[in-house]
Design a protein around this motif. Structure first.
Motif, PDB file in Angstrom:
ATOM      1  N   MET A 164       0.787  -1.177   0.067  1.00  0.00           N
ATOM      2  CA  MET A 164       0.045   0.132  -0.249  1.00  0.00           C
ATOM      3  C   MET A 164       0.780   1.232   0.103  1.00  0.00           C
ATOM      4  SD  MET A 164      -2.961  -0.892   2.307  1.00  0.00           S
ATOM      5  CE  MET A 164      -3.387   0.677   2.949  1.00  0.00           C
ATOM      6  N   ASN A 165       1.786   1.332   0.675  1.00  0.00           N
ATOM      7  CA  ASN A 165       2.514   2.486   0.851  1.00  0.00           C
ATOM      8  C   ASN A 165       4.196   2.105   1.221  1.00  0.00           C
ATOM      9  OD1 ASN A 165       3.654   5.031   1.610  1.00  0.00           O
ATOM     10  ND2 ASN A 165       1.734   5.864   2.127  1.00  0.00           N
ATOM     11  N   VAL A 166       4.911   2.560   0.333  1.00  0.00           N
ATOM     12  CA  VAL A 166       6.259   2.337   0.227  1.00  0.00           C
ATOM     13  C   VAL A 166       6.981   3.275   1.294  1.00  0.00           C
ATOM     14  CG1 VAL A 166       8.428   1.743  -0.985  1.00  0.00           C
ATOM     15  CG2 VAL A 166       6.197   1.421  -2.051  1.00  0.00           C
ATOM     16  N   LEU A 167       6.490   4.413   1.321  1.00  0.00           N
ATOM     17  CA  LEU A 167       7.068   5.634   1.987  1.00  0.00           C
ATOM     18  C   LEU A 167       6.908   5.416   3.536  1.00  0.00           C
ATOM     19  CD1 LEU A 167       8.689   8.009   2.185  1.00  0.00           C
ATOM     20  CD2 LEU A 167       6.635   9.397   1.615  1.00  0.00           C
ATOM     21  N   GLU A 168       5.730   4.907   3.792  1.00  0.00           N
ATOM     22  CA  GLU A 168       5.152   4.670   5.105  1.00  0.00           C
ATOM     23  C   GLU A 168       6.292   3.678   5.748  1.00  0.00           C
ATOM     24  OE1 GLU A 168       1.200   3.909   5.766  1.00  0.00           O
ATOM     25  OE2 GLU A 168       0.684   6.092   5.271  1.00  0.00           O
ATOM     26  N   ASN A 169       6.612   2.568   4.923  1.00  0.00           N
ATOM     27  CA  ASN A 169       7.588   1.718   5.230  1.00  0.00           C
ATOM     28  C   ASN A 169       8.770   1.977   5.316  1.00  0.00           C
ATOM     29  OD1 ASN A 169       6.165  -1.036   5.827  1.00  0.00           O
ATOM     30  ND2 ASN A 169       5.519  -0.763   3.724  1.00  0.00           N
ATOM     31  N   ILE A 170       9.269   2.937   4.543  1.00  0.00           N
ATOM     32  CA  ILE A 170      10.731   3.367   4.827  1.00  0.00           C
ATOM     33  C   ILE A 170      10.586   4.285   6.092  1.00  0.00           C
ATOM     34  CG2 ILE A 170      12.163   5.249   3.844  1.00  0.00           C
ATOM     35  CD1 ILE A 170      11.157   4.297   1.196  1.00  0.00           C
ATOM     36  N   ILE A 171       9.757   5.076   6.409  1.00  0.00           N
ATOM     37  CA  ILE A 171       9.776   5.776   7.696  1.00  0.00           C
ATOM     38  C   ILE A 171       9.707   4.768   8.902  1.00  0.00           C
ATOM     39  CG2 ILE A 171       8.487   7.705   8.883  1.00  0.00           C
ATOM     40  CD1 ILE A 171       7.510   8.838   6.291  1.00  0.00           C
ATOM     41  N   ARG A 172       8.853   4.054   8.837  1.00  0.00           N
ATOM     42  CA  ARG A 172       8.713   2.923  10.093  1.00  0.00           C
ATOM     43  C   ARG A 172      10.114   2.552  10.186  1.00  0.00           C
ATOM     44  NH1 ARG A 172       4.160   0.497   7.327  1.00  0.00           N
ATOM     45  NH2 ARG A 172       2.450   1.802   8.086  1.00  0.00           N
ATOM     46  N   MET A 173      10.648   1.636   9.133  1.00  0.00           N
ATOM     47  CA  MET A 173      11.984   1.114   9.421  1.00  0.00           C
ATOM     48  C   MET A 173      12.930   2.136  10.137  1.00  0.00           C
ATOM     49  SD  MET A 173      12.712  -1.604   6.502  1.00  0.00           S
ATOM     50  CE  MET A 173      13.682  -0.578   5.370  1.00  0.00           C
ATOM     51  N   GLN A 174      13.041   3.695   9.558  1.00  0.00           N
ATOM     52  CA  GLN A 174      13.754   4.474  10.286  1.00  0.00           C
ATOM     53  C   GLN A 174      13.628   4.563  11.616  1.00  0.00           C
ATOM     54  OE1 GLN A 174      14.508   8.180   8.259  1.00  0.00           O
ATOM     55  NE2 GLN A 174      15.047   7.421   5.993  1.00  0.00           N
ATOM     56  N   ILE A 175      12.401   4.931  12.133  1.00  0.00           N
ATOM     57  CA  ILE A 175      12.131   5.011  13.191  1.00  0.00           C
ATOM     58  C   ILE A 175      12.306   3.855  14.256  1.00  0.00           C
ATOM     59  CG2 ILE A 175      10.078   5.337  14.831  1.00  0.00           C
ATOM     60  CD1 ILE A 175       8.572   7.047  12.769  1.00  0.00           C
ATOM     61  N   GLU A 176      12.015   2.620  13.574  1.00  0.00           N
ATOM     62  CA  GLU A 176      12.432   1.476  14.441  1.00  0.00           C
ATOM     63  C   GLU A 176      13.957   1.379  14.855  1.00  0.00           C
ATOM     64  OE1 GLU A 176      10.700  -1.865  12.162  1.00  0.00           O
ATOM     65  OE2 GLU A 176       8.664  -1.541  12.948  1.00  0.00           O
ATOM     66  N   GLN A 177      14.699   1.959  13.666  1.00  0.00           N
ATOM     67  CA  GLN A 177      16.225   1.903  13.905  1.00  0.00           C
ATOM     68  C   GLN A 177      16.729   3.004  14.926  1.00  0.00           C
ATOM     69  OE1 GLN A 177      17.724   1.927   9.881  1.00  0.00           O
ATOM     70  NE2 GLN A 177      16.755  -0.413   9.596  1.00  0.00           N
ATOM     71  N   ALA A 178      16.108   4.155  14.469  1.00  0.00           N
ATOM     72  CA  ALA A 178      16.813   5.314  15.012  1.00  0.00           C
ATOM     73  C   ALA A 178      15.992   5.980  16.162  1.00  0.00           C
ATOM     74  CB  ALA A 178      16.945   6.204  14.015  1.00  0.00           C
ATOM     75  N   GLY A 179      14.785   5.456  16.426  1.00  0.00           N
ATOM     76  CA  GLY A 179      13.731   6.051  17.414  1.00  0.00           C
ATOM     77  C   GLY A 179      13.040   7.240  16.837  1.00  0.00           C
TER      78      GLY A 179
END
Ligand code: SAH
Length: 371
Positions: free
Chosen positions: A14-29
């Motif tokens: 559905m939303n590649v960008l949301e996944n990119i942001i989710r991954m960044q938050i999971e890694q960096a807070g």
């Protein structure tokens, strides 16, 4: 990354960008809202502005130049007047920030064609990050050989410069601080499972220092909104104008004096939407703090104009007379359109009062309308 079977699979589709942001938050807070907004609007592949033309009926929003040619014509009149008042330089840079479809600039070009020397002296430069919109601008302005810049640093420094922008600063990222139990916190974007949510972290002292004294003592849940990118850009723009000479003109919706409160909004298909939903699919904008921009320009040694309502500005430049002239050669349907557009641009109940105009110059020339 947490995967929950078909749910996670659906999100990826559905939303590649949301996944990119989710991954960044999971890694960096938790992510600063400015970074979230910068990615939502400007991610090189999936950002809102990067792959689409968002303007007009079929798009998400409409801007003043897209409503009527009269808007750009009046800006052209203002530029021509300022060019004459500053002694008609033999060579100058005209830079538009965030030109959208290039409509404002093509209307300006039609008006300034009749000003002796103007277009021969002009080199046209455009500050734009969206590849899709660069293409549209290239088609609209092909007669004027524009040069594009992603950053202001590469714009020529060796000639007087006019810098303009309509609805440019409102598209730049903002951040929020909030006051709770005697302390400032920064609102960031975190995760509740897969869902984005706001979380609080201690505010940085250099952000707290941006809060102007006139706001007074905060109460619980007061929010201070600011745009670090707008501040650094107006500072760079002001330095250019101070060093190279001449003027800037910016039009945007915003306020002359900051107050506590948030103005960030998401718009999709001409409707408001939640800020953290459909990331990259909605336009995100915030009201421009003209007071802060003016203070920064002043601190760089510029003469800063009054901040004027768009309606008064356009009327003082003669938009009503222009509408009368256009109506003389128009049929009934066109006449209604012209009258409707005039009202939309100037009526205080429509765009006339919410939108403001600010100019600043390197030396004390008398600016039409804005003294
Ligand atoms: N001035 C136009 C478009 C306003 S929308 C009009 O009035 O119709 C905002 C414009 O700014 C778009 O062209 C967008 O691609 C551009 N933009 C957004 N962020 C930018 C940035 N950081 N640097 C340069 N351009 C940007």
């Amino acid at each position: 990354m947490r995967l929950r079977g078909s749910d996670a699979r659906k999100n990826i589709d559905m939303n590649v960008l949301e996944n990119i942001i989710r991954m960044q938050i999971e890694q960096a807070g938790p992510m600063s809202m400015a970074e979230f907004m910068a990615l939502a609007l400007g991610h090189p592949e999936h950002g809102y502005y990067m792959s689409r033309d968002p303007f007009g009926q079929g798009g998400d929003f409409t801007t003043a130049p897209e409503i009527s040619q009269m808007f750009g014509e009046m800006i052209g009149v203002w530029l021509a007047d300022t060019y004459m008042r500053c002694g008609a330089p033999k060579q100058f840079v005209l830079l538009e920030c965030g030109p959208g479809r290039g409509t404002l600039m093509s209307d300006i070009m039609r008006v300034t064609k009749t000003v002796p020397g103007f277009q021969d002296a002009m080199q046209l430069h455009l500050l734009e990050t969206s590849p899709t919109l660069k293409k549209v601008q290239g088609e609209a302005l092909s007669n004027y050989q524009p040069q594009w810049h992603d950053m202001i640093d590469s714009v020529p420094t060796d000639a007087p410069i006019f810098i303009i922008g309509n609805e440019f600063f409102d598209a730049l990222p903002v951040q929020h601080l909030y006051w709770r139990d005697g302390q400032w916190f920064e609102r960031k974007v975190g995760l509740d499972g897969e869902t984005f949510m706001f979380v609080g972290t201690d505010a940085q002292p250099d952000h707290v220092n941006l809060i102007p004294d006139h706001l007074g003592a905060p109460s619980n849940d007061d929010i201070f909104e600011f745009s670090a990118l707008s501040r650094s850009l107006i500072s760079a723009i002001s330095q250019r104008i101070k060093a190279q000479g001449v003027a800037m003109l910016f039009i945007d919706y915003g306020h002359e004096k900051a107050r506590y409160g948030e103005t960030l909004q998401a718009v999709k298909a001409h409707q408001y939407a939640p800020i953290l939903d459909n990331v990259g699919e909605c336009d995100l904008t915030a009201h421009v703090d003209f007071g802060a921009l003016g203070d920064i320009a002043r601190s760089q040694g510029l003469h800063v104009s009054r901040i004027v309502d768009q309606g008064s500005f356009l009327k003082a430049l003669g938009i009503e007379m222009r509408a009368q002239n256009l109506m003389k050669n128009a049929n009934e349907v066109q006449q209604n359109d012209i009258q409707g557009a005039l009202a939309r641009l100037t009526d205080p109940k429509q765009m006339g009062a919410l939108f403001k105009v600010m100019a600043a110059t390197s030396y004390d020339i008398e600016l039409a309308v804005l003294v």
